[in-house]
Design an enzyme around this catalytic site. Structure first.
Site, PDB file in Angstrom:
ATOM      1  CG  HIS A 147      -0.284   0.005   2.508  1.00 21.10           C
ATOM      2  ND1 HIS A 147       0.164  -1.137   3.132  1.00 21.10           N
ATOM      3  CD2 HIS A 147       0.094   1.025   3.327  1.00 21.10           C
ATOM      4  CE1 HIS A 147       0.758  -0.826   4.265  1.00 21.10           C
ATOM      5  NE2 HIS A 147       0.737   0.490   4.416  1.00 21.10           N
TER       6      HIS A 147
ATOM      7  CG  ASP B 105       1.786   4.826   4.628  1.00 22.58           C
ATOM      8  OD1 ASP B 105       1.190   3.733   4.504  1.00 22.58           O
ATOM      9  OD2 ASP B 105       2.851   4.942   5.268  1.00 22.58           O
TER      10      ASP B 105
ATOM     11  CG  HIS C 215       5.161   0.608   2.814  1.00 20.71           C
ATOM     12  ND1 HIS C 215       4.810   1.905   2.513  1.00 20.71           N
ATOM     13  CD2 HIS C 215       4.424   0.280   3.899  1.00 20.71           C
ATOM     14  CE1 HIS C 215       3.910   2.333   3.384  1.00 20.71           C
ATOM     15  NE2 HIS C 215       3.647   1.367   4.235  1.00 20.71           N
TER      16      HIS C 215
ATOM     17  NE  ARG D 219       7.035  -6.101  11.863  1.00 24.93           N
ATOM     18  CZ  ARG D 219       6.739  -4.849  11.525  1.00 24.93           C
ATOM     19  NH1 ARG D 219       5.762  -4.210  12.154  1.00 24.93           N
ATOM     20  NH2 ARG D 219       7.421  -4.246  10.575  1.00 24.93           N
TER      21      ARG D 219
END
Ligand SMILES: *[C@@H]1O[C@H](CO)[C@@H](O)[C@H](O)[C@H]1NC(C)=O
Ligand SMILES: *[C@@H]1O[C@H](CO)[C@@H](O)[C@H](O)[C@H]1NC(C)=O
Length: 313
Positions: free
Chosen positions: A224, A226, A282, A292
């Protein structure tokens, strides 16, 4: 920078280097009767290597370079400029802030591992109040949004007492200080006046593991942009709170540049930031094991989209 390449590039470079070495050896050893034998052996080696290379390429066509490894420590800011996309033209421009110079950067020098550890404890205890049914949960201290099952609740409304028990004013102070330092580093790197940048939403803690997604909110791995997803973003930053390869596997951040994928390996205390347009398409790889944790801290140039720092009161 240690560069890890897989697939096409490695095979192509590997075989051409191999050829040069072998040619050198063949020339050096190539006297008298040995010459034809060495030549034949070398030729068959090339054929075998070529065949293996082809198999490797056809099974895995990824070209992946490591932008920064988890076990590296960057005591400065590593910046790579990339040409700006046209995404910013669809929005009002703000002089001295809207990206003129685009790119991506990473540094381990802005936030210490000890500070990241404190933020990790905050993230863990905050997210423990709720959590998504799928593998991705968020906690937004600004709006209060916390993943809960298949939706979100407001922690300040649902858990007012717990919030006061879990979080201290010092935690919030640290959060504000980290935000401020990240903002200053973005401004310094992109040549902006830090006071023209504003924190925007969503800015949140994330926790990811390998549990299957239950709703679209759990699907963090899609590529996507941002600026397209959230029109207000101009600069996106991430503060990592855990270590790739130590606390979790998979979950690398990947810049997708057409012919190359460039991975950023999370490291506790590491800050990465980039201009938010299509020049920085990204994704985050699926986490394969472990958990994570990170904080996404987003900035806009548009004061009408500014949000304020969270406070406990
Ligand atoms: C980059 O990664 C994506 C999946 O993450 C893959 O589909 C694509 O083929 C990769 N590109 C290259 C050039 O390796
Ligand atoms: C992974 O995350 C899910 C959803 O938030 C949670 O229910 C599960 O307990 C987690 N699994 C592990 C091993 O932490």
């Amino acid at each position: 920078m240690p560069v890890q390449r897989r697939g096409v590039v490695k095979t192509a470079e590997g075989s051409s280097i191999e050829k040069k070495i072998k040619r050198g050896n063949a020339l050096r050893q190539g006297s008298g009767w040995k010459k034809p034998i060495v030549g034949t052996v070398a030729v068959s080696l090339f054929i075998i290597a070529g065949g293996l290379g082809w198999l490797y390429v056809s099974q895995d066509e990824f070209v992946t370079e490591v932008f920064v490894r988890q076990d590296e420590f960057l005591d400065g800011t590593k910046f790579v400029q990339v040409p700006c996309s046209e995404d910013y033209e669809n929005f009002k421009r703000f002089k001295g802030c809207t990206p003129q110079r685009c790119g991506r950067a990473v540094t381990d020098a802005v936030i210490s591992r000890e500070e990241a550890g404190r933020m990790l404890r905050l993230a863990e205890s905050g997210l423990a109040l709720g959590g998504s049914d799928g593998g991705a949960s968020i906690l937004d201290l600004h709006s209060g949004a916390l993943s809960m099952g298949k939706q979100f609740v407001n922690i300040y409304r649902y858990f007012p007492d717990e919030v006061k028990d879990i979080f201290s004013e010092e935690d919030f102070e640290l959060y504000r200080s980290l935000r401020q330092r990240i903002q200053e580093e973005i401004a310094r790197t992109f040549g902006l006046d830090a006071s023209r940048l504003f924190l925007t939403k969503p800015t949140f803690f994330s926790r990811m593991n390998n549990t299957d997604a239950k709703t679209i909110h759990d699907e963090y791995w899609h590529p996507h942009v941002d600026k397209v997803t959230y029109g207000s973003f101009d600069y996106t930053s991430l503060l990592y709170l855990s270590d790739y390869g130590v606390d979790f596997g998979g979950g690398r951040f990947v810049f997708m540049d057409g012919s190359h994928n460039r991975t950023m390996e999370p490291r506790a205390g590491r800050v990465s930031f980039f201009s938010s347009g299509s020049e920085n398409l990204h994704r985050v790889e699926k986490v394969s094991w472990g958990t994570r944790f990170a904080i996404t801290v987003s900035f806009t140039c548009d004061p009408t989209h500014a949000i304020s720092d969270p406070t406990l009161t």
